[in-house]
Write a protein that holds these residues in place. Structure first.
Motif, PDB file in Angstrom:
ATOM      1  N   ARG A   1       0.834  -1.206   0.000  1.00  0.00           N
ATOM      2  CA  ARG A   1       0.000   0.000   0.000  1.00  0.00           C
ATOM      3  C   ARG A   1       0.870   1.259   0.000  1.00  0.00           C
ATOM      4  O   ARG A   1       0.564   2.241  -0.684  1.00  0.00           O
ATOM      5  N   VAL A   2       1.969   1.234   0.766  1.00  0.00           N
ATOM      6  CA  VAL A   2       2.894   2.368   0.792  1.00  0.00           C
ATOM      7  C   VAL A   2       3.535   2.546  -0.584  1.00  0.00           C
ATOM      8  O   VAL A   2       3.638   3.664  -1.094  1.00  0.00           O
ATOM      9  N   LEU A   3       3.949   1.443  -1.191  1.00  0.00           N
ATOM     10  CA  LEU A   3       4.561   1.505  -2.522  1.00  0.00           C
ATOM     11  C   LEU A   3       3.595   2.105  -3.531  1.00  0.00           C
ATOM     12  O   LEU A   3       3.964   2.975  -4.319  1.00  0.00           O
ATOM     13  N   SER A   4       2.356   1.682  -3.504  1.00  0.00           N
ATOM     14  CA  SER A   4       1.358   2.210  -4.427  1.00  0.00           C
ATOM     15  C   SER A   4       1.148   3.707  -4.225  1.00  0.00           C
ATOM     16  O   SER A   4       1.087   4.478  -5.190  1.00  0.00           O
ATOM     17  N   ALA A   5       1.056   4.125  -2.964  1.00  0.00           N
ATOM     18  CA  ALA A   5       0.875   5.550  -2.669  1.00  0.00           C
ATOM     19  C   ALA A   5       2.093   6.360  -3.100  1.00  0.00           C
ATOM     20  O   ALA A   5       1.962   7.462  -3.647  1.00  0.00           O
ATOM     21  N   ALA A   6       3.293   5.823  -2.865  1.00  0.00           N
ATOM     22  CA  ALA A   6       4.520   6.528  -3.252  1.00  0.00           C
ATOM     23  C   ALA A   6       4.624   6.644  -4.765  1.00  0.00           C
ATOM     24  O   ALA A   6       4.995   7.699  -5.298  1.00  0.00           O
ATOM     25  N   GLN A   7       4.281   5.577  -5.470  1.00  0.00           N
ATOM     26  CA  GLN A   7       4.357   5.621  -6.927  1.00  0.00           C
ATOM     27  C   GLN A   7       3.334   6.586  -7.520  1.00  0.00           C
ATOM     28  O   GLN A   7       3.611   7.252  -8.506  1.00  0.00           O
TER      29      GLN A   7
ATOM     30  N   VAL B   1       7.345  12.928 -11.771  1.00  0.00           N
ATOM     31  CA  VAL B   1       7.603  12.203 -13.015  1.00  0.00           C
ATOM     32  C   VAL B   1       8.245  13.138 -14.033  1.00  0.00           C
ATOM     33  O   VAL B   1       7.562  13.720 -14.862  1.00  0.00           O
ATOM     34  N   GLU B   2       9.552  13.296 -13.941  1.00  0.00           N
ATOM     35  CA  GLU B   2      10.253  14.030 -14.992  1.00  0.00           C
ATOM     36  C   GLU B   2      10.680  13.038 -16.064  1.00  0.00           C
ATOM     37  O   GLU B   2      10.413  13.226 -17.237  1.00  0.00           O
ATOM     38  N   SER B   3      11.334  11.975 -15.638  1.00  0.00           N
ATOM     39  CA  SER B   3      11.722  10.944 -16.595  1.00  0.00           C
ATOM     40  C   SER B   3      11.042   9.619 -16.288  1.00  0.00           C
ATOM     41  O   SER B   3      11.054   8.714 -17.106  1.00  0.00           O
ATOM     42  N   GLY B   4      10.471   9.493 -15.088  1.00  0.00           N
ATOM     43  CA  GLY B   4       9.852   8.243 -14.676  1.00  0.00           C
ATOM     44  C   GLY B   4      10.826   7.282 -14.025  1.00  0.00           C
ATOM     45  O   GLY B   4      10.435   6.232 -13.538  1.00  0.00           O
ATOM     46  N   ALA B   5      12.109   7.633 -13.995  1.00  0.00           N
ATOM     47  CA  ALA B   5      13.128   6.738 -13.442  1.00  0.00           C
ATOM     48  C   ALA B   5      12.976   6.577 -11.931  1.00  0.00           C
ATOM     49  O   ALA B   5      13.147   5.464 -11.415  1.00  0.00           O
ATOM     50  N   TYR B   6      12.671   7.660 -11.225  1.00  0.00           N
ATOM     51  CA  TYR B   6      12.511   7.551  -9.772  1.00  0.00           C
ATOM     52  C   TYR B   6      11.320   6.662  -9.440  1.00  0.00           C
ATOM     53  O   TYR B   6      11.413   5.759  -8.610  1.00  0.00           O
TER      54      TYR B   6
END
Length: 90
Positions: free
Chosen positions: A31-37, A42-47
């Motif tokens: 759930r944390v991963l989903s919220a963080a994503q 999103v400049e390049s999407g790499a982070y």
């Protein structure tokens, strides 16, 4: 009047390293991963793509959401993306 409590250290260790505790932590980390994503910049999407879950065991089960991006500390310092996502673990 005080009540004396004796802890069963082996039982506590077994509970903290059990599959049930790890499963609960993994659900919360997802759930944390989903919220963080969803809130990641999103400049390049790499982070956003570098965010993932890591399973570990110390003296207890441990599950973490981490980024292996070389500039993750800068993103976190500027946005607080992972810190804000922790509320999703509740």
């Amino acid at each position: 009047m005080a009540t004396r409590v004796t802890l069963n250290h082996a039982g506590i260790h077994a509970m903290l390293t059990s599959a049930g505790v790890r499963a609960d932590l993994t659900v919360r980390a997802a759930r944390v991963l989903s919220a963080a994503q969803s809130s990641a910049p999103v400049e390049s999407g790499a982070y956003r793509a570098s965010l993932h879950i890591v399973q570990d065991t110390t003296d207890r089960a441990a599950v973490r959401v981490v980024s292996d991006s070389p500039y993750a500390l800068v993103v976190e310092a500027n946005t607080g993306c992972l810190a804000r996502a922790l509320d999703a673990a509740r």
